[in-house]
Design an enzyme around this catalytic site. Structure first.
Site, mmCIF file in Angstrom:
data_model
loop_
_atom_site.group_PDB
_atom_site.id
_atom_site.type_symbol
_atom_site.label_atom_id
_atom_site.label_comp_id
_atom_site.label_asym_id
_atom_site.label_seq_id
_atom_site.Cartn_x
_atom_site.Cartn_y
_atom_site.Cartn_z
ATOM 1 N N LYS A 44 -89.961 -46.903 -48.641
ATOM 2 C CA LYS A 44 -88.826 -46.270 -49.321
ATOM 3 C C LYS A 44 -89.333 -45.548 -50.558
ATOM 4 O O LYS A 44 -89.973 -46.157 -51.432
ATOM 5 C CB LYS A 44 -87.839 -47.372 -49.705
HETATM 6 C C1 E4P Z 1 -79.866 -48.353 -50.001
HETATM 7 O O1 E4P Z 1 -80.910 -48.421 -49.414
HETATM 8 C C2 E4P Z 1 -79.553 -49.083 -51.230
HETATM 9 O O2 E4P Z 1 -80.210 -50.335 -51.199
HETATM 10 C C3 E4P Z 1 -78.101 -49.424 -51.378
HETATM 11 O O3 E4P Z 1 -77.334 -48.999 -50.289
HETATM 12 C C4 E4P Z 1 -77.517 -49.215 -52.713
HETATM 13 O O4 E4P Z 1 -76.181 -49.649 -52.702
HETATM 14 P P1 E4P Z 1 -75.350 -49.949 -54.010
HETATM 15 O O5 E4P Z 1 -74.842 -48.655 -54.545
HETATM 16 O O6 E4P Z 1 -74.220 -50.820 -53.530
HETATM 17 O O7 E4P Z 1 -76.264 -50.642 -54.981
#
Ligand code: E4P
Length: 217
Positions: A87
């Site tokens: 990522k």
């Molecule tokens: C995506 O990979 C992120 O981990 C995640 O969806 C972030 O979500 P949030 O806005 O609820 O923290």
């Protein structure tokens, strides 16, 4: 549509896996910290534990924000397990890192995407997945679902193979709306996924069927 769970919580990952509908897991440093997983070695071990529970892709985030740092970390993450997807944040060096990893055959998830332009760049750089954060856009009075449909339109115009991974899903209706506009993948909490199961008419109908069956027994 692929279903990913967005958590580092092992019990919830197991529950989703046992439901039989799980295609992968996304995590981020905040989700790790929420589970009390801190320190590089513990975090790396946790990624492997998750890979050993699920069959699909597991996103593991780089912490470095410079190109060389992202390359070093990303290669180490990819070496951890074949299910790991690296990522990478949508920043200038992140775009270079996406291209580097694509050329080396290392799969990536471009994270923290909030605009169609960022998604276009991620696709051009060869990202495997792009993660538009729809809940965080909704939080600031922007339309997260509209962003998904804009990216779908752009990718379809040119045949980009990058998969649209709708992230920051907050509730069940987000999943339905993402499916309507053609997101390839959604990642959300277990509660949002389990919300898909529920309908009061199902419960009422089942209760009646069982009561009628029992009349004759
Ligand atoms: C995506 O990979 C992120 O981990 C995640 O969806 C972030 O979500 P949030 O806005 O609820 O923290």
């Amino acid at each position: 549509m692929k279903f990913f769970i967005d958590t580092a919580n092992i019990d919830q990952i197991r529950d989703a896996q046992e439901l039989g509908i799980l295609d992968g897991v996304t995590t981020n440093p905040s989700l790790m910290a929420k589970e009390g997983i801190t320190g590089k070695n513990n975090i790396l071990k946790h990624y492997v534990d998750i890979c050993n529970i699920v069959d699909g892709d597991v996103s593991a985030e780089v912490i470095a924000t410079d190109l060389q740092g992202m390359i070093t970390e990303g290669e180490a993450l990819a070496d951890l397990h074949e299910q790991i997807v690296v990522k990478v944040p949508m920043i200038r060096d992140g775009v270079k890192a996406l291209k580097y990893f694509a050329d080396k055959g290392i799969r990536t998830n471009c994270t923290l995407v909030f605009s169609p332009g960022q998604a276009l760049l991620a696709a051009k750089a060869g990202a495997t997945y792009v993660s538009p954060f729809i809940g965080r856009l909704d939080d600031v009075s922007s339309d997260g679902i509209h962003l998904i449909s804009e990216i779908r339109h752009i990718y379809d115009n040119y045949g980009y193979q990058t998969e649209i991974l709708a992230a920051s899903i907050r509730h069940t209706m987000h999943i339905i709306d993402c499916a309507k506009v053609g997101a390839d993948v959604m990642t959300g909490p277990l509660s949002a996924i389990e919300g898909l199961l529920k309908h009061p008419l199902t419960d009422i109908g089942l209760e009646k069927f069982l009561a009628d069956y029992n009349k004759g027994n």
